[in-house]
Scaffold this motif. Structure first.
Motif, mmCIF file in Angstrom:
data_model
loop_
_atom_site.group_PDB
_atom_site.id
_atom_site.type_symbol
_atom_site.label_atom_id
_atom_site.label_comp_id
_atom_site.label_asym_id
_atom_site.label_seq_id
_atom_site.Cartn_x
_atom_site.Cartn_y
_atom_site.Cartn_z
ATOM 1 N N PRO A 39 0.833 -1.196 0.000
ATOM 2 C CA PRO A 39 0.000 0.000 0.000
ATOM 3 C C PRO A 39 0.867 1.244 0.000
ATOM 4 O O PRO A 39 1.796 1.375 0.779
ATOM 5 C CB PRO A 39 -0.800 -0.134 1.308
ATOM 6 C CG PRO A 39 -0.792 -1.596 1.609
ATOM 7 C CD PRO A 39 0.536 -2.092 1.119
ATOM 8 N N SER A 40 0.580 2.170 -0.888
ATOM 9 C CA SER A 40 1.392 3.371 -1.006
ATOM 10 C C SER A 40 1.045 4.352 0.089
ATOM 11 O O SER A 40 -0.115 4.555 0.412
ATOM 12 C CB SER A 40 1.155 4.023 -2.368
ATOM 13 O OG SER A 40 1.548 3.152 -3.392
ATOM 14 N N GLN A 67 3.669 10.086 -4.048
ATOM 15 C CA GLN A 67 3.597 9.080 -3.002
ATOM 16 C C GLN A 67 4.968 8.495 -2.760
ATOM 17 O O GLN A 67 5.876 8.625 -3.583
ATOM 18 C CB GLN A 67 2.580 7.993 -3.345
ATOM 19 C CG GLN A 67 2.805 7.285 -4.664
ATOM 20 C CD GLN A 67 1.624 6.412 -5.039
ATOM 21 O OE1 GLN A 67 0.467 6.793 -4.912
ATOM 22 N NE2 GLN A 67 1.909 5.200 -5.500
ATOM 23 N N GLU A 68 5.113 7.834 -1.622
ATOM 24 C CA GLU A 68 6.418 7.381 -1.168
ATOM 25 C C GLU A 68 6.935 6.196 -1.963
ATOM 26 O O GLU A 68 8.143 6.030 -2.117
ATOM 27 C CB GLU A 68 6.318 7.014 0.312
ATOM 28 C CG GLU A 68 7.643 6.765 0.987
ATOM 29 C CD GLU A 68 7.485 6.509 2.478
ATOM 30 O OE1 GLU A 68 6.944 5.441 2.827
ATOM 31 O OE2 GLU A 68 7.867 7.380 3.274
ATOM 32 N N ARG A 69 6.010 5.400 -2.501
ATOM 33 C CA ARG A 69 6.439 4.149 -3.137
ATOM 34 C C ARG A 69 5.408 3.696 -4.156
ATOM 35 O O ARG A 69 4.200 3.817 -3.933
ATOM 36 C CB ARG A 69 6.625 3.085 -2.059
ATOM 37 C CG ARG A 69 7.166 1.764 -2.559
ATOM 38 C CD ARG A 69 7.302 0.788 -1.408
ATOM 39 N NE ARG A 69 7.833 -0.496 -1.826
ATOM 40 C CZ ARG A 69 7.910 -1.567 -1.063
ATOM 41 N NH1 ARG A 69 7.495 -1.498 0.201
ATOM 42 N NH2 ARG A 69 8.408 -2.706 -1.517
ATOM 43 N N ILE A 124 9.054 -2.815 -16.363
ATOM 44 C CA ILE A 124 8.469 -2.647 -15.028
ATOM 45 C C ILE A 124 9.154 -1.454 -14.380
ATOM 46 O O ILE A 124 10.392 -1.402 -14.301
ATOM 47 C CB ILE A 124 8.636 -3.911 -14.173
ATOM 48 C CG1 ILE A 124 7.859 -5.081 -14.796
ATOM 49 C CG2 ILE A 124 8.150 -3.657 -12.740
ATOM 50 C CD1 ILE A 124 8.078 -6.401 -14.117
ATOM 51 N N ALA A 125 8.354 -0.512 -13.935
ATOM 52 C CA ALA A 125 8.880 0.713 -13.338
ATOM 53 C C ALA A 125 8.529 0.759 -11.863
ATOM 54 O O ALA A 125 7.644 0.036 -11.379
ATOM 55 C CB ALA A 125 8.311 1.941 -14.047
ATOM 56 N N GLY A 126 9.230 1.618 -11.135
ATOM 57 C CA GLY A 126 8.930 1.809 -9.722
ATOM 58 C C GLY A 126 9.723 2.970 -9.168
ATOM 59 O O GLY A 126 10.683 3.441 -9.795
ATOM 60 N N HIS A 127 9.307 3.458 -8.024
ATOM 61 C CA HIS A 127 10.084 4.481 -7.328
ATOM 62 C C HIS A 127 9.874 4.309 -5.828
ATOM 63 O O HIS A 127 8.898 3.711 -5.368
ATOM 64 C CB HIS A 127 9.705 5.899 -7.778
ATOM 65 C CG HIS A 127 8.319 6.336 -7.364
ATOM 66 N ND1 HIS A 127 8.010 6.757 -6.096
ATOM 67 C CD2 HIS A 127 7.178 6.428 -8.077
ATOM 68 C CE1 HIS A 127 6.737 7.086 -6.037
ATOM 69 N NE2 HIS A 127 6.200 6.894 -7.226
ATOM 70 N N LEU A 208 14.386 -1.524 -4.205
ATOM 71 C CA LEU A 208 14.742 -0.132 -3.901
ATOM 72 C C LEU A 208 14.775 0.146 -2.400
ATOM 73 O O LEU A 208 14.826 1.300 -1.972
ATOM 74 C CB LEU A 208 13.798 0.863 -4.589
ATOM 75 C CG LEU A 208 13.635 0.717 -6.107
ATOM 76 C CD1 LEU A 208 12.775 1.847 -6.656
ATOM 77 C CD2 LEU A 208 14.991 0.689 -6.801
ATOM 78 N N GLU A 209 14.796 -0.904 -1.609
ATOM 79 C CA GLU A 209 14.852 -0.749 -0.150
ATOM 80 C C GLU A 209 16.221 -0.200 0.265
ATOM 81 O O GLU A 209 17.257 -0.573 -0.290
ATOM 82 C CB GLU A 209 14.631 -2.103 0.519
ATOM 83 C CG GLU A 209 14.716 -2.065 2.041
ATOM 84 C CD GLU A 209 14.600 -3.440 2.658
ATOM 85 O OE1 GLU A 209 14.660 -3.535 3.903
ATOM 86 O OE2 GLU A 209 14.447 -4.432 1.903
#
Length: 542
Positions: A39-40, A67-69, A124-127, A208-209
């Motif tokens: 959950p973001s 958002q954070e993630r 696949i993307a992420g931040h 990304l942790e």
């Protein structure tokens, strides 16, 4: 916010001359939103009276991340080459407010790490926010708790200010907000970096942790280092400015270790303090140590409010120099005076030889701002957020230094190609990493289509033809173009260029350009636009 004059500090025993009075002991210690992974946690949106609301004046590039993630697979338009297998990581400031307090400078923002994972033609993307102590403390206490680039924790009274100064001298009040770069070490570890040594944080390139601080195991001490080390599979090279006896330590760290070993030392040739060393170049056999007249400044570092040059002072009378050190021996083989210059980023360097194979000179290229320091203050967020259509971006060029190795005391600085080829704007360069320290032909950068207030094109530079190719999307802000070579390629520009684009309408997308033709081959829309980022690295799939 308190700002005290020098007499107050002298009464307390602090000297605010041009050298920092660190005690030597202290100094040495020193898109589709699919497959969301969790959950973001939404960021707090500043109140309307604190943030500009006109979309033309509040570009997503300069707006805090929503958002954070987040993580999800993106729908690709075009075709991703099947050989492209790995993860592009991009680091940079992404959160520019705490509660209703808005930060002042681009470089102050808390780090947001972005990934683009390519495999089998899919993306696949992420931040995710990097969980530095500075970021976690700010969230917990709802205020800035560490010294950022221009931000200082608020002092309730004089004694609180004195306490903050003591923490500054020991380094404990400096930020660990690793918002500048990200590198893959030769042993596979991935580290996010900034200019404070404590701001070296290990991250997991998949999740990304934030895994923890990268602890240097040597006793070299110091508080700062070059934000851009030279990193290959074989070594890690960086510069440690000496703020007590102006100079620089050139150090090396081998893969699998946390211990930096000194190659040699360079003493400054002028000025009251070392010049800023955000980056530096290397050749196959030499390290080039730049000494800019934009020098670290104790007075500005200790201030509670920023100056137009922040932690630096411009000392044109101290001149500018380039020093060349042999990697093998640590000996300084030459130090030459060069015309005054200002640069954030060196691009590459290489050795020139005569007919007998003897090295006669070194060529070092950088993104050079015509010795104009105003670029630093131009990066204040209020300047970036309120663009009125005027052409206010300071000019920049590809500055080419020629450093003779025949004993001459002077080097040259010229433009490597006509600056109008790239709109007289130039920064954020990358090259084919196989050509690091070698003679090369191509570089990829952010240029300018004017009028503008920030680099707004992606540009391919050809140093043989003295020409440039430019990609432009009206109103968009592209981040650093990053080149990934095709496995087995024999041509220098055989590969792809990756960039993340922040759109004027609030959206954003990942972009792939062909490294040779510089034509678009694929793009993938993000679920929302991301803030402007700084530097990246490539982690190939094992």
């Amino acid at each position: 916010m308190l700002d005290f004059d020098q007499s107050c500090h002298r009464k307390l025993g602090f000297s605010l001359e041009n050298k920092l009075v660190f005690g030597r002991k202290l100094y040495k210690q020193a898109l589709t939103i699919a497959r969301v992974v969790s959950p973001s946690q939404l960021a707090i949106v500043p109140s309307p009276d604190k943030e500009p609301v006109d979309p033309d004046q509040n570009h997503v590039a300069w707006t805090s991340v929503k958002q954070e993630r987040w993580e999800g697979e993106l729908v690709v338009q075009g075709e991703i080459p099947l050989w492209l297998k790995g993860t592009y990581l991009r680091n940079g400031p992404g959160l520019w407010h705490i509660e209703d307090y808005n930060f002042r400078h681009l470089f102050d923002g808390y780090a947001t790490l972005v990934k683009l994972h390519f495999e089998d033609g899919r993306l696949i993307a992420g931040h995710r926010q990097i969980e530095s102590e500075a970021y976690k403390a700010a969230k917990k206490n709802k205020k800035i708790c560490f010294r950022e680039f221009s931000e200082v924790p608020k002092h309730e009274n004089f004694m609180a200010y004195v306490g903050d100064l003591s923490k500054l001298l020991s380094g404990s009040s400096l930020t660990d907000n690793a918002n500048t770069g990200v590198v893959k070490l030769g042993d596979g570890r991935v580290v996010c970096l900034t200019e404070t040594q404590k701001g070296s944080l290990v991250i997991d390139p998949n999740s990304l942790e934030t895994l923890g601080r990268f602890e240097y195991s040597d006793s070299l001490g110091g508080l700062i280092h070059s934000a851009h080390p030279i990193v290959t599979d074989a070594e890690f090279l960086t510069l440690l400015p000496d703020l007590l006896k102006p100079g620089y330590l050139v150090v090396r760290m081998e893969p699998g270790t946390n211990e930096r070993k000194v190659i040699g030392r360079v003493n400054c040739s002028g000025g009251p303090a070392p010049g800023w060393v955000h980056s530096f170049p290397v050749t196959q056999h030499y390290v080039v140590v730049p000494e800019m007249p934009l020098r670290y400044c104790a007075q500005n570092l200790l201030r509670a409010e920023p100056t137009p040059l922040y932690k630096f002072q411009w000392h044109p009378q101290s001149k500018a120099f380039l020093h060349v050190m042999c990697k093998a021996s640590g000996k300084v083989v030459t130090s030459v005076e060069v015309p005054l210059f200002v640069t954030f980023h060196f691009i590459n360097a290489y050795e020139e030889e005569d007919e007998d194979g003897r090295v006669t000179s070194i060529i070092a290229d950088c993104c050079e701002h015509h010795a104009d320091t105003s670029i630093l203050d131009q990066l204040r967020l209020k300047n970036l957020r309120f663009f009125k259509g005027e052409d206010v971006l300071p000019d920049a060029r590809v500055g080419r230094f020629k450093i003779p190795l025949d004993g001459s005391r002077n080097g040259k600085l010229e433009a490597a190609l006509d600056a109008d080829e790239h709109g007289r704007g130039m920064d954020m360069c990358s090259i084919n990493p196989a050509y690091l320290g070698k003679k090369y032909r191509y570089a990829y950068a952010c240029g300018a289509q004017r009028p503008c207030h920030f680099p707004n094109t992606l540009t391919k530079l050809d140093f043989v033809e003295k020409k440039a190719k430019n990609w432009y999307d009206e109103g968009a802000v592209p981040s650093e173009p990053f080149f990934v070579a095709r496995p087995g390629a024999t041509e220098e520009d055989d590969g792809v260029v990756i960039s993340l684009i922040s759109e004027k309408n609030g959206g954003g997308y990942a972009l792939l350009l062909d490294g040779s033709t510089f034509k678009e081959i694929a793009r993938a829309k993000l679920p929302y636009g991301l803030p402007y980022g700084l530097h990246g690295c490539w982690v190939p799939k094992k």
